[in-house]
Enzyme design. Structure first.
Site, short mmCIF file in Angstrom:
data_model
loop_
_atom_site.label_atom_id
_atom_site.label_comp_id
_atom_site.label_asym_id
_atom_site.label_seq_id
_atom_site.Cartn_x
_atom_site.Cartn_y
_atom_site.Cartn_z
CB VAL A 154 -0.98 0.06 1.32
CG1 VAL A 154 -1.90 1.08 1.12
CG2 VAL A 154 -1.56 -1.48 1.47
CE LYS A 155 3.08 4.47 -5.33
NZ LYS A 155 3.13 4.59 -6.59
CB VAL A 156 1.49 5.68 3.09
CG1 VAL A 156 1.00 6.71 3.88
CG2 VAL A 156 0.44 4.57 3.17
#
Length: 390
Positions: A154-156
């Site tokens: 998941v890209k944050v």
């Protein structure tokens, strides 16, 4: 958008494939692209087999081009009865999650063979949440649960609000791709968040060996902004020594900044603190080089790949650059070369009157806006294609 114009052409170039050669230097090539067609027609499997591709990243701009282009890849979902019951965001997520799930399934063999080192596919939380810690955590948890693939990342974003979210999500056991990194100081905060999250997890007796993370350091955007500032100074300068200084810095800062960050990576993950986690099976949060296409035609088209090759790193490469590096990329262990010269470049930048702190802060702000604007455009394209409200 047709497949042939947007993805690498397998088999271009002659002799040993430089993309596969990156693996011998400890670097994993990932592709900064996703489209349904390459998941269905065998192209992704060929890229894995023939180019040594080890992972894939996506972002709203990539999905917007896929959905709004000439492709008919998504007509089944866009014209389905269910589409009429969803808003544009809900429909986009249906499209994106299906692609990411299918890509993750294709990469599962890489994930297993590499013992969870590679084989990841990234999906971004909504860029509109970049300045909201609580909502970022909630959305990342929701996407992780919905995609339901252990090789998802998941890209944050590495905003001030994103960093505590990263720490919590790592503690939760979620793989995180930290995006929008430009400054070494921000990277150090991200590494601290990663290690602290693992330590909190280990303190509860939970497994830390199955968690993977990358810190995505954006490269070419730094040179684009700084070169513009240097051009302004060159145009105004009359002192030959000043002109020489400004000229010497053009196209050099992004790579110097990355080399110094890699040196910091080596220090952090060589520490006794890290070794305690490594003994429990933890793997380092690798540096990932992003934004590696060459924006300035004066520079070699593969410069941001060739100059950033090193052990325990990832390079997520856009299609045209992927193609170019396969064709004429040159391999060497470049990340550890001339690190003292890299420090001199950064010192000279300060002498030139350009603040790296101001540059990187602007790039983060601009990057958040760029991604948010792309997301709005993506929802507009999705809604228009399906005839639903954005």
């Amino acid at each position: 958008m047709t497949t042939t114009s947007t993805i690498p052409n397998v088999g271009a170039g002659q002799g040993t494939n430089p993309l596969k050669g990156l693996l011998a230097y400890g670097q994993s090539p990932w592709l900064d692209f996703i489209q349904r067609n390459i998941l269905l027609n065998g192209e992704l499997k060929r890229l894995i087999a023939e180019d040594g591709l080890r992972g894939m990243t996506s972002n709203p701009a990539i999905f917007e081009k896929a959905i709004d282009g000439a492709s008919t890849d998504y007509n089944d979902l866009l014209s389905s009865p269910e589409a009429k019951t969803l808003n544009a965001k809900g429909l986009y997520e249906k499209i994106a999650i299906r692609d990411v799930q299918d890509a993750a399934d294709i990469f599962k063999a890489v994930y297993n063979e590499s013992k969870r080192y590679d084989g990841y596919v990234s999906l971004e939380v909504s860029p509109t949440l970049a300045n909201n810690t609580k909502d970022t955590i909630e959305e990342a948890r929701r996407l992780w649960k919905t995609v339901n693939r252990e090789n998802l990342m998941v890209k944050v974003p590495a905003t001030p609000e994103g960093i505590p979210a990263i720490r919590q999500l790592i503690e939760d056991g979620i793989n995180i791709n930290v995006t929008l990194l430009f400054a070494q100081s921000a990277y150090e905060k991200v590494a601290e968040a990663f290690i602290s999250g693992l330590e909190a997890r280990a303190a509860k007796g939970e497994d830390v060996s199955k968690i993977a993370s990358v810190a995505s350091f954006f490269v070419s955007r730094i040179d684009t902004l700084i070169d513009g500032k240097l051009d302004e100074k060159l145009n105004a300068a009359t002192d030959p020594a000043q002109k020489d200084l400004f000229t010497s810095l053009q196209g050099k800062v992004a790579i110097a900044n990355a080399k110094l960050t890699y040196r910091k990576y080596q220090e952090i993950y060589g520490s006794a603190r890290w070794k305690a986690l490594a003994a429990k099976g933890a793997q380092t949060q690798r540096l990932l080089w992003a934004s590696t296409s060459t924006k300035n035609k004066k520079y070699r088209d593969v410069t941001y790949v060739e100059e950033l090759i090193g052990k325990d790193t990832v390079d997520t490469i856009p299609p045209a650059t992927f193609d170019a590096f396969r064709d004429h990329g040159k391999l060497r262990n470049s990340l550890v070369e001339n690190v003292e010269a890299a420090q001199k470049t950064m010192d000279d930048l300060a002498k030139a009157g350009i603040s790296m702190k101001e540059v990187t802060e602007k790039l983060v702000t601009d990057g958040v806006k760029l991604f948010a604007d792309a997301f709005v455009k993506l929802l507009g394209a999705t809604g228009k294609s399906a005839g639903v409200k954005a």
